[in-house]
Design a protein around this motif. Structure first.
Motif, mmCIF file in Angstrom:
data_model
loop_
_atom_site.group_PDB
_atom_site.id
_atom_site.type_symbol
_atom_site.label_atom_id
_atom_site.label_comp_id
_atom_site.label_asym_id
_atom_site.label_seq_id
_atom_site.Cartn_x
_atom_site.Cartn_y
_atom_site.Cartn_z
ATOM 1 N N PRO A 1 -3.805 46.491 -81.344
ATOM 2 C CA PRO A 1 -4.051 45.764 -82.600
ATOM 3 C C PRO A 1 -2.980 44.715 -82.877
ATOM 4 C CG PRO A 1 -3.104 47.906 -83.085
ATOM 5 C CD PRO A 1 -3.314 47.869 -81.595
ATOM 6 N N THR A 2 -2.875 43.756 -81.981
ATOM 7 C CA THR A 2 -1.924 42.671 -82.184
ATOM 8 C C THR A 2 -2.441 41.721 -83.262
ATOM 9 O OG1 THR A 2 -2.966 41.275 -80.514
ATOM 10 C CG2 THR A 2 -1.235 42.798 -79.763
ATOM 11 N N VAL A 3 -1.539 40.959 -83.840
ATOM 12 C CA VAL A 3 -1.947 39.963 -84.830
ATOM 13 C C VAL A 3 -2.899 38.948 -84.196
ATOM 14 C CG1 VAL A 3 -1.128 38.065 -86.292
ATOM 15 C CG2 VAL A 3 0.087 40.260 -86.280
ATOM 16 N N SER B 1 -3.829 36.912 -92.562
ATOM 17 C CA SER B 1 -4.330 35.936 -93.545
ATOM 18 C C SER B 1 -3.872 34.524 -93.235
ATOM 19 C CB SER B 1 -3.876 36.325 -94.961
ATOM 20 O OG SER B 1 -2.478 36.100 -95.133
ATOM 21 N N GLN B 2 -2.735 34.399 -92.559
ATOM 22 C CA GLN B 2 -2.213 33.069 -92.237
ATOM 23 C C GLN B 2 -2.965 32.411 -91.088
ATOM 24 O OE1 GLN B 2 0.224 31.908 -94.500
ATOM 25 N NE2 GLN B 2 -0.651 33.811 -95.320
ATOM 26 N N HIS B 3 -3.857 33.153 -90.445
ATOM 27 C CA HIS B 3 -4.659 32.618 -89.345
ATOM 28 C C HIS B 3 -6.124 32.463 -89.733
ATOM 29 C CE1 HIS B 3 -1.318 33.107 -86.475
ATOM 30 N NE2 HIS B 3 -1.041 34.206 -87.165
ATOM 31 N N TRP C 1 -0.929 46.478 -95.549
ATOM 32 C CA TRP C 1 -0.364 45.361 -96.308
ATOM 33 C C TRP C 1 0.262 44.338 -95.375
ATOM 34 C CZ3 TRP C 1 -1.183 44.330 -101.277
ATOM 35 C CH2 TRP C 1 -1.460 45.374 -102.181
ATOM 36 N N LEU C 2 1.132 44.800 -94.496
ATOM 37 C CA LEU C 2 1.851 43.885 -93.610
ATOM 38 C C LEU C 2 0.899 43.186 -92.645
ATOM 39 C CD1 LEU C 2 5.005 46.038 -92.791
ATOM 40 C CD2 LEU C 2 4.897 44.012 -94.235
ATOM 41 N N THR C 3 -0.026 43.952 -92.070
ATOM 42 C CA THR C 3 -0.936 43.370 -91.082
ATOM 43 C C THR C 3 -1.814 42.288 -91.702
ATOM 44 O OG1 THR C 3 -0.960 45.441 -89.838
ATOM 45 C CG2 THR C 3 -2.735 43.873 -89.406
ATOM 46 N N THR C 4 -2.416 42.580 -92.844
ATOM 47 C CA THR C 4 -3.310 41.590 -93.439
ATOM 48 C C THR C 4 -2.546 40.369 -93.943
ATOM 49 O OG1 THR C 4 -3.231 42.792 -95.553
ATOM 50 C CG2 THR C 4 -5.092 43.238 -94.085
ATOM 51 N N ALA C 5 -1.314 40.566 -94.399
ATOM 52 C CA ALA C 5 -0.518 39.415 -94.808
ATOM 53 C C ALA C 5 -0.325 38.455 -93.638
ATOM 54 C CB ALA C 5 0.829 39.867 -95.359
#
Length: 380
Positions: A36-38, A75-77, A68-72
């Motif tokens: 589950p990489t970004v 979201s930038q992509h 929280w951290l993953t979606t933050a």
């Protein structure tokens, strides 16, 4: 009203096989096939966004990456996709959670939805330092949501509750828009919390008759509180051009279930205090036989995965019909997933959604509001 569809970000890993885990059980080895990489999760998120899914659910627990951290980061992509972030009220203070949500809204342009998970496994909760029993956890959730909602309204909050205490709590900046709260639970106290505090009540994919009972139950409780609640359902999907192709895929997944893994997962899930998980287990009883428990509703996923354990399996037309069947009961939002999540998003988005659109039940949420200008033919 157009139906709303959400997809799923597999922060426990992805595969062409079912990745198990959840409700106190660890992710299975297949989760290492596609870590589950970004980068990979962003690929899924962009696909979901393009296909017309409004949001994407991200799970919570020891079996997956932090939501929280993953979606933050994801979201930038992306540009428009919302994130249905699952979190547990016992792990963070209500004032901090309200502030985090407010920050998330500003930094993403209002793309946060919250899935409140009380937690049905005491042994997992204790690993995080939470030693309340199940009913006490639900009572704490009620206090938590009361504080958070008041803070989001710009109020200064003083509360000395059974489990939570805040004094002179307030936010410097309230979220705009206020995130909608999603919530699920099948026990009596869960219904009370839903009726008082949540926007969308989520149920796992039980047969329609059982879903209808849940809707009537929560709707009645909400009416006593002077409120209305919307309803959603959490399901996996295996949809193909023909029913034969879809069931071939389902049987392929079933063939990949190692008997020892099934036995281990079922033993772990049997410890669950979750009423919803108990209802999921009752649909298959740990057996590989008779897994189609309603037309096109397959309980096989639950043999190796905690939580949502059923899938809609069939041709695109059949899956569309099952969605309409649930919609007639009162379901307006569908939180879906499939293995692997990238490819299955396209199967559903390109196969089922156009059929629902043709019947006036769905429209692409990000489609242009005006028709594009006519193209001028090229002439040499």
């Amino acid at each position: 009203m157009s139906l709303t569809f959400h997809w799923f970000l597999p922060t426990n890993g992805d595969s062409r096989h079912v990745v198990g885990g959840g409700h106190g059980t660890p992710a299975t080895a297949f989760g290492r096939n596609r870590p589950p990489t970004v980068a990979y999760l962003s690929q899924i998120a962009r696909a979901a966004e393009d296909l017309g899914f409004v949001g994407a659910l991200t799970p919570t627990g020891a079996w997956c990456e932090d939501a929280w951290l993953t979606t933050a980061m994801v979201s930038q992509h992306t540009e428009r996709l919302k994130f249905l972030v699952a979190f547990r009220p016992g792990f963070v203070s209500p004032t901090l959670a309200a502030q985090m949500a407010s920050t998330f809204q500003r930094q993403t342009g209002g793309r946060l939805l919250l899935n409140v998970v009380t937690g049905g496994e005491s042994h997992e909760q204790r690993a995080y330092g939470d030693f309340l029993d199940k009913d006490a956890r639900y009572r704490r959730t009620g206090e938590f949501l009361r504080i958070v909602r008041d803070l989001w309204e710009g109020k200064t909050v003083d509360l000395s509750g059974e489990h939570l205490q805040v004094e002179d709590a307030r936010l410097a900046r309230v979220p705009d828009p206020v995130p909608e709260v999603y919530f699920g639970g099948s026990s009596p106290i869960a219904g009370e919390i839903a009726a008082r505090h949540v926007d969308v009540y989520l149920t796992w994919g039980e047969p329609p008759a059982q879903v209808a009972e849940k809707i009537a139950w929560v709707r009645g409780l909400a009416a006593k509180e002077g409120r209305t609640v919307r309803f959603g359902i959490r399901l996996h999907v295996i949809t193909r051009d023909t029913a034969e192709q879809a069931w071939t895929e389902a049987h392929k997944l079933l063939d990949g279930f190692d008997p020892d893994t099934v036995k281990s997962v079922q033993a772990g899930l049997a410890r669950s205090e979750s009423e919803g998980q108990r209802r999921m287990l009752a649909l298959h009883g740990g057996s590989r036989e008779d897994l189609e428990i309603h037309p096109n509703l397959w309980a096989g996923i639950g043999l190796v995965r905690g939580g949502a354990g059923t899938a809609l399996v069939g041709s695109h037309d059949e899956v569309a019909e099952r969605i309409k069947e649930y919609h007639v009961l009162g379901i307006d939002e569908f939180v879906l997933s499939g293995y692997p999540h990238l490819e299955e998003a396209y199967w559903f988005g390109e196969g089922v959604l156009p059929r629902l659109a043709a019947q006036g039940l769905w429209q692409h949420p990000f489609a242009p509001t005006t028709a594009p200008a006519a193209q001028v033919p090229f002439t040499s």
